[in-house]
Design a protein around this motif. Structure first.
Motif, mmCIF file in Angstrom:
data_model
loop_
_atom_site.group_PDB
_atom_site.id
_atom_site.type_symbol
_atom_site.label_atom_id
_atom_site.label_comp_id
_atom_site.label_asym_id
_atom_site.label_seq_id
_atom_site.Cartn_x
_atom_site.Cartn_y
_atom_site.Cartn_z
ATOM 1 N N ASP A 43 0.813 -1.216 0.000
ATOM 2 C CA ASP A 43 0.000 0.000 0.000
ATOM 3 C C ASP A 43 0.847 1.266 0.000
ATOM 4 O O ASP A 43 0.373 2.319 -0.400
ATOM 5 C CB ASP A 43 -0.912 0.019 1.223
ATOM 6 C CG ASP A 43 -1.901 -1.132 1.207
ATOM 7 O OD1 ASP A 43 -2.214 -1.615 0.100
ATOM 8 O OD2 ASP A 43 -2.345 -1.539 2.287
ATOM 9 N N ASP A 44 2.094 1.179 0.451
ATOM 10 C CA ASP A 44 2.970 2.340 0.526
ATOM 11 C C ASP A 44 3.675 2.652 -0.790
ATOM 12 O O ASP A 44 4.339 3.676 -0.906
ATOM 13 C CB ASP A 44 4.029 2.141 1.611
ATOM 14 C CG ASP A 44 3.410 2.011 2.983
ATOM 15 O OD1 ASP A 44 2.284 2.500 3.169
ATOM 16 O OD2 ASP A 44 4.060 1.415 3.863
ATOM 17 N N LEU A 45 3.541 1.772 -1.787
ATOM 18 C CA LEU A 45 4.242 1.959 -3.049
ATOM 19 C C LEU A 45 3.535 2.987 -3.923
ATOM 20 O O LEU A 45 2.319 3.145 -3.879
ATOM 21 C CB LEU A 45 4.326 0.630 -3.803
ATOM 22 C CG LEU A 45 5.071 -0.498 -3.093
ATOM 23 C CD1 LEU A 45 4.995 -1.762 -3.928
ATOM 24 C CD2 LEU A 45 6.502 -0.122 -2.829
ATOM 25 N N VAL A 46 4.331 3.673 -4.753
ATOM 26 C CA VAL A 46 3.804 4.635 -5.716
ATOM 27 C C VAL A 46 3.616 3.897 -7.035
ATOM 28 O O VAL A 46 4.563 3.337 -7.572
ATOM 29 C CB VAL A 46 4.778 5.815 -5.898
ATOM 30 C CG1 VAL A 46 4.261 6.776 -6.942
ATOM 31 C CG2 VAL A 46 5.032 6.501 -4.579
ATOM 32 N N SER A 47 2.390 3.861 -7.565
ATOM 33 C CA SER A 47 2.096 3.121 -8.796
ATOM 34 C C SER A 47 2.307 3.993 -10.020
ATOM 35 O O SER A 47 1.767 5.095 -10.110
ATOM 36 C CB SER A 47 0.663 2.621 -8.776
ATOM 37 O OG SER A 47 0.479 1.697 -7.737
ATOM 38 N N ILE A 48 3.098 3.464 -10.960
ATOM 39 C CA ILE A 48 3.389 4.165 -12.216
ATOM 40 C C ILE A 48 3.294 3.147 -13.348
ATOM 41 O O ILE A 48 3.741 2.004 -13.207
ATOM 42 C CB ILE A 48 4.787 4.808 -12.186
ATOM 43 C CG1 ILE A 48 4.888 5.824 -11.058
ATOM 44 C CG2 ILE A 48 5.111 5.466 -13.511
ATOM 45 C CD1 ILE A 48 6.243 6.466 -10.924
ATOM 46 N N ASP A 49 2.736 3.553 -14.489
ATOM 47 C CA ASP A 49 2.626 2.670 -15.646
ATOM 48 C C ASP A 49 3.888 2.759 -16.491
ATOM 49 O O ASP A 49 4.571 3.781 -16.519
ATOM 50 C CB ASP A 49 1.427 3.060 -16.504
ATOM 51 C CG ASP A 49 0.107 2.800 -15.793
ATOM 52 O OD1 ASP A 49 0.108 1.990 -14.851
ATOM 53 O OD2 ASP A 49 -0.904 3.392 -16.182
ATOM 54 N N GLY A 50 4.179 1.658 -17.185
ATOM 55 C CA GLY A 50 5.340 1.612 -18.058
ATOM 56 C C GLY A 50 5.246 0.466 -19.033
ATOM 57 O O GLY A 50 4.231 -0.221 -19.116
ATOM 58 N N LYS A 51 6.332 0.240 -19.763
ATOM 59 C CA LYS A 51 6.388 -0.804 -20.777
ATOM 60 C C LYS A 51 7.665 -1.619 -20.572
ATOM 61 O O LYS A 51 8.737 -1.046 -20.332
ATOM 62 C CB LYS A 51 6.379 -0.164 -22.165
ATOM 63 C CG LYS A 51 6.272 -1.140 -23.286
ATOM 64 C CD LYS A 51 6.126 -0.411 -24.609
ATOM 65 C CE LYS A 51 5.965 -1.401 -25.731
ATOM 66 N NZ LYS A 51 5.813 -0.714 -27.022
ATOM 67 N N VAL A 52 7.550 -2.937 -20.676
ATOM 68 C CA VAL A 52 8.714 -3.812 -20.503
ATOM 69 C C VAL A 52 9.603 -3.665 -21.733
ATOM 70 O O VAL A 52 9.178 -3.912 -22.861
ATOM 71 C CB VAL A 52 8.269 -5.285 -20.332
ATOM 72 C CG1 VAL A 52 9.472 -6.189 -20.197
ATOM 73 C CG2 VAL A 52 7.353 -5.433 -19.142
ATOM 74 N N SER A 53 10.847 -3.254 -21.507
ATOM 75 C CA SER A 53 11.761 -3.036 -22.622
ATOM 76 C C SER A 53 12.769 -4.169 -22.785
ATOM 77 O O SER A 53 13.263 -4.394 -23.887
ATOM 78 C CB SER A 53 12.511 -1.713 -22.448
ATOM 79 O OG SER A 53 13.232 -1.710 -21.246
ATOM 80 N N ASP A 54 13.061 -4.911 -21.705
ATOM 81 C CA ASP A 54 14.046 -5.991 -21.781
ATOM 82 C C ASP A 54 13.853 -6.921 -20.599
ATOM 83 O O ASP A 54 13.308 -6.518 -19.564
ATOM 84 C CB ASP A 54 15.464 -5.409 -21.779
ATOM 85 C CG ASP A 54 16.514 -6.417 -22.208
ATOM 86 O OD1 ASP A 54 16.145 -7.456 -22.784
ATOM 87 O OD2 ASP A 54 17.709 -6.158 -21.963
ATOM 88 N N MET A 55 14.300 -8.171 -20.761
ATOM 89 C CA MET A 55 14.262 -9.150 -19.682
ATOM 90 C C MET A 55 15.682 -9.626 -19.411
ATOM 91 O O MET A 55 16.501 -9.707 -20.319
ATOM 92 C CB MET A 55 13.413 -10.365 -20.071
ATOM 93 C CG MET A 55 11.965 -10.185 -19.802
ATOM 94 S SD MET A 55 10.900 -11.559 -20.284
ATOM 95 C CE MET A 55 11.922 -12.956 -20.431
ATOM 96 N N SER A 56 15.939 -9.951 -18.156
ATOM 97 C CA SER A 56 17.245 -10.450 -17.774
ATOM 98 C C SER A 56 17.050 -11.731 -16.978
ATOM 99 O O SER A 56 15.939 -12.041 -16.548
ATOM 100 C CB SER A 56 17.979 -9.406 -16.938
ATOM 101 O OG SER A 56 19.254 -9.875 -16.582
ATOM 102 N N GLY A 57 18.106 -12.454 -16.767
ATOM 103 C CA GLY A 57 18.017 -13.677 -15.992
ATOM 104 C C GLY A 57 17.652 -13.410 -14.548
ATOM 105 O O GLY A 57 17.849 -12.318 -14.026
ATOM 106 N N GLY A 58 17.074 -14.408 -13.908
ATOM 107 C CA GLY A 58 16.724 -14.274 -12.502
ATOM 108 C C GLY A 58 15.430 -13.525 -12.260
ATOM 109 O O GLY A 58 15.160 -13.099 -11.150
ATOM 110 N N GLY A 59 14.606 -13.349 -13.293
ATOM 111 C CA GLY A 59 13.320 -12.690 -13.120
ATOM 112 C C GLY A 59 13.386 -11.183 -13.009
ATOM 113 O O GLY A 59 12.489 -10.561 -12.468
#
Length: 73
Positions: free
Chosen positions: A4-20
């Motif tokens: 609940d304390d997090l600030v929500s912002i929209d975005g787009k996934v640009s790349d993936m890396s190992g380990g999630g």
């Protein structure tokens, strides 16, 4: 820190890396690193490059976040 304390912002996934680790480009142009939240892992929701997501950012460390929602295409 609670979700609940997090600030929500929209975005787009640009790349993936190992380990999630995902690299997200936010709507304001900032690049951050993010991981999946626990519910998304539990229900095996897949996130791929190009998906629109909502990222929860901590007000104390805005360089990495938590992916809390994936928008349907």
């Amino acid at each position: 820190m609670a979700k609940d304390d997090l600030v929500s912002i929209d975005g787009k996934v640009s790349d993936m890396s190992g380990g999630g680790v995902y690299f997200i480009t936010l709507d304001n142009g900032v690049d951050i690193r993010a991981r999946l939240c626990g519910k998304m892992k539990k229900f095996r929701i897949k996130v791929v490059v190009g998906d629109r997501v909502t990222v929860g950012l901590s007000p104390y460390d805005p360089t990495h976040g938590l992916i809390t929602h994936r928008f349907k295409a």
